[in-house]
Write an enzyme that holds these catalytic residues in place. Structure first.
Site, PDB file in Angstrom:
ATOM      1  N   SER A   1      -9.185   1.699   2.554  1.00 40.62           N
ATOM      2  CA  SER A   1      -8.142   2.602   1.748  1.00 40.62           C
ATOM      3  C   SER A   1      -7.112   1.618   1.155  1.00 40.62           C
ATOM      4  O   SER A   1      -6.242   2.200   0.129  1.00 40.62           O
ATOM      5  CB  SER A   1      -7.602   3.398   2.907  1.00 40.62           C
ATOM      6  OG  SER A   1      -6.484   2.657   3.425  1.00 40.62           O
TER       7      SER A   1
ATOM      8  N   LYS B   1       0.646  -1.070  -0.290  1.00 40.61           N
ATOM      9  CA  LYS B   1      -0.285  -0.049   0.342  1.00 40.61           C
ATOM     10  C   LYS B   1       0.691   1.447  -0.236  1.00 40.61           C
ATOM     11  O   LYS B   1       2.098   1.387   1.372  1.00 40.61           O
ATOM     12  CB  LYS B   1      -0.935  -0.424   1.093  1.00 40.61           C
ATOM     13  CG  LYS B   1      -1.940   1.394   1.202  1.00 40.61           C
ATOM     14  CD  LYS B   1      -2.381   0.505   2.601  1.00 40.61           C
ATOM     15  CE  LYS B   1      -3.962   1.692   2.770  1.00 40.61           C
ATOM     16  NZ  LYS B   1      -4.802   1.409   4.173  1.00 40.61           N
TER      17      LYS B   1
ATOM     18  N   SER C   1     -10.125  -1.069   6.489  1.00 41.02           N
ATOM     19  CA  SER C   1      -9.448  -0.432   4.941  1.00 41.02           C
ATOM     20  C   SER C   1      -8.904  -2.194   4.752  1.00 41.02           C
ATOM     21  O   SER C   1      -7.716  -1.730   3.444  1.00 41.02           O
ATOM     22  CB  SER C   1      -8.719   0.694   5.275  1.00 41.02           C
ATOM     23  OG  SER C   1      -9.030   1.431   5.645  1.00 41.02           O
TER      24      SER C   1
END
Length: 526
Positions: free
Chosen positions: A204, A129, A228
């Site tokens: 996210s 990420k 997320s």
């Protein structure tokens, strides 16, 4: 009464604004160049092996690390123009590192067991990420103001995986400041769902969910403060584990946590194959792995299973769709028939206050009395705080550096103030869930109210994230498990929840459910 009226007015204003803007957003994105297209099917067999299997084959010289890394690079180059998941790559460096791995294996004299013990993921590709620090890679959290910022070091979780032999291929997209359930920003653009390019990949950790779901990666690193890891994993048909808080380091990621938000934040593994969850978590936890029982064998027949079909009559929250309810019922029936257990349906009326509990928990000052950073401050960093209303006006004419979702979230954050009574409800739920789950209980709970929504439609369903966010509030480990596809070809799934530090129970259950329901499916398959 005054608080309820204020919150109702805030919600009506929010819906009025989103309703007025949604048609504009849909109009602007209705002619997407990838709309209607589909990912190509996976052709390379190496892409259909778990990280555990790949590492074993690499150690045994059945395949070289260079071959594996190149296979994943080829797949990323094939799918990324469609999904926009990986936002910066390090392919040349990855191939160099893979060649060094192959050389190390050729020169190793201690045998396969020594390599497995020292370097359990030797030569295996990894995606990360973008909000995590990966040395030399962009780390912006999707903020235009941070354009060009590169990480000088590796985040601890990344460093541990690299030390175990994993090879990062690149970093993946996030929503602006990692605070939305759709991964879209004005720096990298919009990430798409591998099963339907007109649908969201989640947030996210949406870039991670998308690249993994498309078979462009086999293992990845995500973080979860309200869902997320689990939402992108659910939308993209993969496994994702929210760890018990405090087990895996959250350092060196953006945005920096403040107040007591770290109590809600978990860094954890995301992957296509359930058998990779335990080895990844052992590595990422470092010395904290001793606090978990990851090596303990679990007899699922001796566990107590519970199912919770929904959160009750929560204000502003959508009902759980029929296909997700049916998927959860199928799991219940399978557990009872195959394991001979009784799955008890439970009910917690307090769950209808989940959003208030999460929102107020995100707002608690630290032990020294310092309040968490406001969202408008985060949006402005490293500069001055933004004015959400001004940014909203700019966004309408396409002149804002911030996404509509980020601006509206900033407005909602200023307008809504949950009642302090939510803290008392939170404490009661802490006790109730601890008593229910103990050290041998497993709970099934919906991950969301529907399968992956269309782009921008998440603006209407912000409160539906309470299905994941409540377990950040309660600090419980959760594994998101895929359960096949619905009639539209979109992933179904369920959350598997256990008591604190009982991560091994949810992961072992995930391994079992993968065998029963098939796990990840190739989004390009007919």
């Amino acid at each position: 009464m005054a608080h309820s009226l204020a919150q109702r007015l805030a919600e009506l204003l929010y819906k009025a604004v989103t309703g007025a803007l949604l048609w504009l957003l849909c109009l602007l994105t209705s002619k997407s160049p990838v709309s209607g297209k589909k990912l190509p099917p996976v052709q390379q067999p190496l892409l259909l092996e778990s990280a555990t299997q790949l590492a074993r084959k690499i150690r045994r010289k059945e395949v070289s690390s260079v071959e594996v890394v190149q296979a994943y690079i080829d797949r990323i180059q094939e799918v990324n123009p469609l999904i926009n998941a990986m936002v910066q790559e390090r392919f040349s460096l990855a191939l160099q590192e893979a060649a060094q791995v192959d050389k190390l294996i050729e020169e190793e004299t201690g045998g396969e067991d020594v390599l497995e013990d020292r370097l359990p993921l030797l030569g295996v590709p990894l995606s990360v990420k973008e909000s995590f620090a990966v040395q030399g890679m962009a780390q912006t959290a999707g903020s235009v103001a941070r354009r060009g910022r590169l990480a000088a070091v590796d985040a601890p979780a990344v460093a541990l995986l690299k030390r175990a032999g994993a090879i990062p291929l690149g970093v993946t997209n996030v929503p602006e400041q990692c605070m939305w359930i759709e991964s879209h920003n004005h720096l990298y653009g919009m990430t798409r769902n591998p099963y339907n390019l007109d649908r969201v990949a989640g947030g996210s950790s949406g870039g991670e969910g998308s690249i993994l779901g498309s078979a462009g990666s086999v293992i990845g690193v995500g973080s979860d403060i309200g869902g997320s890891i689990r939402l992108p994993s659910f939308f993209c048909g993969i496994f994702g584990h929210k760890t018990t808080p405090g087990i895996v380091s959250n350092e060196n990621q953006l945005p920096p946590f403040s107040g007591r938000q770290e109590e809600l934040l978990s860094t954890g593994p995301m992957c296509r194959y359930a058998e990779d969850l335990l080895p990844m978590l052992k590595i990422m936890a470092g010395t904290n792995a001793d606090k978990l029982s990851l090596n303990k064998k679990v007899d699922l027949k001796k566990l107590r299973f519970f199912t919770l079909p929904n959160c009750g009559e929560a204000l502003y929250t959508s009902p759980v769709s029929e296909d997700l309810k049916q998927a959860q019922r199928k799991v219940v029936k399978w557990l009872e028939a195959d394991l001979g257990v009784k799955v008890e349906e439970v009910n917690f009326p307090e769950l209808k206050h989940s959003y208030d509990m999460w929102f107020i928990s995100m707002s608690i000052p630290d032990h020294e009395g310092k309040a968490p950073e406001s969202f408008e401050n985060l949006l402005g960093e490293p500069g001055a705080p933004v004015w959400p209303l001004w940014e909203l006006l700019k966004a309408v004419v396409g002149k804002s550096d911030h996404t509509m979702a980020a601006i509206l979230y900033a407005l909602l954050s200023k307008m809504v103030s949950p009642p302090l009574s939510a803290l008392n409800i939170r404490e009661k739920l802490h006790e109730d869930f601890a008593q229910l789950l103990g050290t041998d209980g497993v709970l099934l709970y919906p991950t969301f109210t529907r399968v992956a929504p269309k782009h921008h439609h998440a603006l209407f369903i912000i409160y539906d994230l309470i299905y994941t966010a409540i377990f950040n509030v309660l600090g419980l480990p959760v594994t998101q498990c895929p359960l096949g596809l619905n009639e539209e070809g979109l992933p179904l799934g369920v959350q598997v929840v256990a008591g604190k530090l009982q991560d091994h129970l949810t992961i072992q259950t995930a391994i079992y459910l993968e065998k029963a329901f098939g796990g990840w499916r190739d989004p390009g398959a007919k």
